[in-house]
Design a protein around this motif. Structure first.
Motif, PDB file in Angstrom:
ATOM      1  N   UNK A 120      -7.984  -5.279  -4.533  1.00  0.00           N
ATOM      2  CA  UNK A 120      -6.706  -5.833  -4.999  1.00  0.00           C
ATOM      3  C   UNK A 120      -6.927  -6.862  -6.101  1.00  0.00           C
ATOM      4  N   UNK A 121      -8.145  -7.395  -6.173  1.00  0.00           N
ATOM      5  CA  UNK A 121      -8.507  -8.342  -7.232  1.00  0.00           C
ATOM      6  C   UNK A 121      -9.081  -7.608  -8.436  1.00  0.00           C
ATOM      7  N   UNK A 122     -10.052  -6.738  -8.198  1.00  0.00           N
ATOM      8  CA  UNK A 122     -10.840  -6.151  -9.286  1.00  0.00           C
ATOM      9  C   UNK A 122     -10.289  -4.839  -9.831  1.00  0.00           C
ATOM     10  N   UNK A 123      -9.357  -4.227  -9.117  1.00  0.00           N
ATOM     11  CA  UNK A 123      -8.841  -2.917  -9.544  1.00  0.00           C
ATOM     12  C   UNK A 123      -7.314  -2.906  -9.607  1.00  0.00           C
ATOM     13  N   UNK A 124      -6.721  -3.837 -10.376  1.00  0.00           N
ATOM     14  CA  UNK A 124      -5.252  -3.875 -10.463  1.00  0.00           C
ATOM     15  C   UNK A 124      -4.661  -2.651 -11.140  1.00  0.00           C
ATOM     16  N   UNK A 125      -5.527  -1.877 -11.808  1.00  0.00           N
ATOM     17  CA  UNK A 125      -5.090  -0.633 -12.445  1.00  0.00           C
ATOM     18  C   UNK A 125      -4.970   0.494 -11.419  1.00  0.00           C
ATOM     19  N   UNK A 126      -5.279   0.215 -10.151  1.00  0.00           N
ATOM     20  CA  UNK A 126      -5.206   1.225  -9.098  1.00  0.00           C
ATOM     21  C   UNK A 126      -4.440   0.753  -7.871  1.00  0.00           C
ATOM     22  N   UNK A 127      -4.654  -0.493  -7.477  1.00  0.00           N
ATOM     23  CA  UNK A 127      -4.067  -0.963  -6.225  1.00  0.00           C
ATOM     24  C   UNK A 127      -3.806  -2.454  -6.332  1.00  0.00           C
ATOM     25  N   UNK A 128      -3.294  -3.055  -5.249  1.00  0.00           N
ATOM     26  CA  UNK A 128      -3.070  -4.493  -5.289  1.00  0.00           C
ATOM     27  C   UNK A 128      -2.175  -4.968  -4.176  1.00  0.00           C
ATOM     28  N   UNK A 129      -2.033  -6.295  -4.081  1.00  0.00           N
ATOM     29  CA  UNK A 129      -1.173  -6.908  -3.079  1.00  0.00           C
ATOM     30  C   UNK A 129       0.287  -6.516  -3.280  1.00  0.00           C
ATOM     31  N   UNK A 130       0.616  -6.037  -4.467  1.00  0.00           N
ATOM     32  CA  UNK A 130       1.978  -5.592  -4.747  1.00  0.00           C
ATOM     33  C   UNK A 130       2.205  -4.133  -4.465  1.00  0.00           C
ATOM     34  N   UNK A 131       1.294  -3.472  -3.690  1.00  0.00           N
ATOM     35  CA  UNK A 131       1.415  -2.045  -3.412  1.00  0.00           C
ATOM     36  C   UNK A 131       1.497  -1.736  -1.931  1.00  0.00           C
ATOM     37  N   UNK A 132       1.357  -0.459  -1.597  1.00  0.00           N
ATOM     38  CA  UNK A 132       1.492   0.048  -0.228  1.00  0.00           C
ATOM     39  C   UNK A 132       0.157   0.520   0.322  1.00  0.00           C
ATOM     40  N   UNK A 133       0.149   0.857   1.621  1.00  0.00           N
ATOM     41  CA  UNK A 133      -1.093   1.218   2.312  1.00  0.00           C
ATOM     42  C   UNK A 133      -0.812   2.207   3.434  1.00  0.00           C
ATOM     43  N   UNK A 134      -1.686   3.184   3.584  1.00  0.00           N
ATOM     44  CA  UNK A 134      -1.716   4.083   4.745  1.00  0.00           C
ATOM     45  C   UNK A 134      -3.150   4.127   5.256  1.00  0.00           C
ATOM     46  N   UNK A 135      -3.310   4.332   6.558  1.00  0.00           N
ATOM     47  CA  UNK A 135      -4.663   4.406   7.102  1.00  0.00           C
ATOM     48  C   UNK A 135      -4.703   5.279   8.343  1.00  0.00           C
TER      49      UNK A 135
END
Length: 512
Positions: free
Chosen positions: A45-60
């Motif tokens: 979420x810090x190093x890959x803002x072009x892919x993911x981040x705290x402003x996105x969603x998650x499934x697991x």
């Protein structure tokens, strides 16, 4: 390009070696696979803002003797109004630069749920590597550069000003503060703290305080299909995981050729994907049911013609997301996918923390009465498709997934078939050339389903054979828009065999 890595007591795979290293550190300290997955994701979420981040969603998906599924996708705000968008002339959800395509992000709620059930280490310890990188800085990856230049021009995109070359130092102090708030105060520190207040102000009526108080993480029943002698699991709607399972069920009953190098292999799997997904827009919404019955699998399998391409609208394309997986020494496996949707997401930044916000709301429909119509408190149809494989006795075999927008089920269909049907090693299955169907943005599959893109590498010979079967083939260079898949396979002797996708350039499968 075989890059299988082996380990005995734990492994982490991700798109970034800094993130994988953080996950392994948690395993070294006695943490669980869940701790490792959260630490890895937090660094991303810090190093890959072009892919993911705290402003996105998650499934697991988690295997700890049984399979559990976590849906941490956010819901639209109380101000959601499809009629207003239609009155403005929109026929689909705005793709960029519009807060209305930003459901409340579910990532942090997902971490809290995963850690509460499976974590062993204090959450502050798990998030510490990410906090350090956010505050002290990290080198820009080559994949970030293009998007960072655009993000720097947007209000709130100041963190990326001056990022022009691979290795440039990037600091994200606001993200660091948000992570510290989660470490110290849990979800309330994030959703009711600095980030939440900024989101309310930015939304200007799109959200209410009650929207941010509502938890966006639910443990749900996973979906399963038997294919190639194994049980393959994914997440239920609003995830599109059913498309992967449906296509695998179809493919398991087809007469596949003896080797994936044959064009018939690519054709039959592509047709399985077409048969599985031609009606996705109509049937995928958060309350969808009964998508994987044996009769339905057989009915769709009958649509596949080994001699010609199916003339139907089907799934495909690419997008920006990140997938990671972790297995610990006790055999717990976590398959986790987290995303902004399209690259930096909506290109809207929460102004206080400068967290870039996803645009998962593009999955909503603006058709009046559609079951996925944009409306308050709804989850949009989602491309995220984590996967997990168990043996017939229920033991864990594989955690696997990929980024790739609409094409995620297609990429996983190829990787899993190579792994289970042909017995390929993880590095071979992950690095092998791929095909995908239609689309240009990663989320417009249903507008251009006919084109078949083929990844060209030395030895790839699908093109002429696919063209003869009716596929409009477009050849593309290796690594240009065919996803980043990672997997960890548990061999019967207990050895872990894993691979990070070479297309990610700085990805890493690290074992212990």
């Amino acid at each position: 390009m075989q890059n299988t890595r082996y380990a005995r007591s734990g492994m982490v795979c991700s798109v970034d070696h800094l993130a994988s290293a953080a996950g392994i550190t948690m395993l070294d300290r006695g943490g669980s696979a869940a701790d490792a997955a959260i630490a890895t994701n937090a660094v991303l979420t810090v190093t890959a803002p072009h892919m993911c981040g705290l402003g996105g969603d998650l499934f697991a998906l988690v295997h700890d003797g049984r399979v559990s599924a976590l849906n941490a996708s956010g819901r639209s705000g109380s101000g959601a109004d499809a009629g207003r968008l239609r009155a403005e002339g929109h026929t689909r959800m705005p793709h960029l630069h519009d807060i209305r395509s930003v459901p409340v992000p579910g990532c942090v709620d997902g971490w809290i749920a995963l850690h509460s059930r499976y974590g062993r280490l204090p959450l502050a310890d798990v998030l510490a590597p990410a906090i350090r990188l956010a505050k002290d800085g990290f080198p820009a990856s080559p994949l970030m550069l293009h998007g960072a230049k655009v993000a720097a021009t947007r209000p709130g995109g100041d963190d990326f000003a001056g990022v022009t070359a691979e290795g440039d130092l990037v600091r994200r102090p606001g993200v660091g503060r948000a992570l510290e708030a989660v470490a110290g105060s849990g979800r309330d520190g994030f959703y009711l703290g600095e980030f939440g207040q900024g989101l309310l102000e930015l939304g200007a009526g799109e959200y209410t305080a009650a929207d941010l108080e509502r938890v966006n993480a639910d443990w749900v029943d996973p979906l399963r299909v038997r294919a190639f002698g194994h049980d393959v699991w994914s997440t239920p709607p609003n995830s599109q995981g059913y498309l992967l399972l449906l296509a695998l069920g179809i493919a398991d009953g087809l007469d596949l050729p003896p080797a994936p190098a044959r064009s018939a292999w690519a054709h039959l799997l592509a047709e399985a994907a077409r048969a599985a997904g031609h009606d996705r827009l109509a049937v995928l919404h958060e309350d969808a049911k009964d998508l994987l019955g044996e009769h339905e699998i057989a009915r769709r399998r009958a649509l596949v013609d080994p001699r010609a391409r199916l003339k139907a609208r089907v799934p495909a394309a690419d997008g920006d997301t990140t997938y990671l997986c972790a297995v610990d020494g006790d055999g717990m496996g976590v398959s986790l996918i987290q995303s902004n949707a399209s690259g930096f997401g909506s290109m809207v930044f929460e102004p206080r923390t400068r967290i870039n916000l996803h645009n998962r709301g593009i999955g909503f429909s603006l058709t009046p009465g559609h079951p996925a119509e944009y409306a308050p408190g709804r989850r949009p149809p989602h491309t995220l498709t984590p996967a997990l494989i168990t043996r017939p006795d229920g033991s864990l075999r594989t955690v696997v997934g990929t980024m790739g927008g609409d094409a995620q089920p297609q990429i996983l269909l190829q990787v899993i078939t190579r792994l289970l049907r042909y017995g390929e090693a993880p590095g071979t299955a992950i690095s092998a050339p791929r095909w995908k169907l239609g689309g240009t943005t990663g989320f417009d599959t249903w507008d251009a389903p006919d084109e078949m893109a083929v990844e060209v590498e030395a030895g790839t010979a699908w093109g002429d054979g696919l063209a003869a079967l009716g596929h409009p083939v477009v050849e593309r260079p290796y690594g240009t828009g065919f996803g980043h898949a990672h997997l960890i396979d548990l061999r019967p002797d207990g050895v872990l065999a894993g691979a990070a996708d070479p297309r990610a350039m700085i990805g890493a499968a690290i074992g212990r």
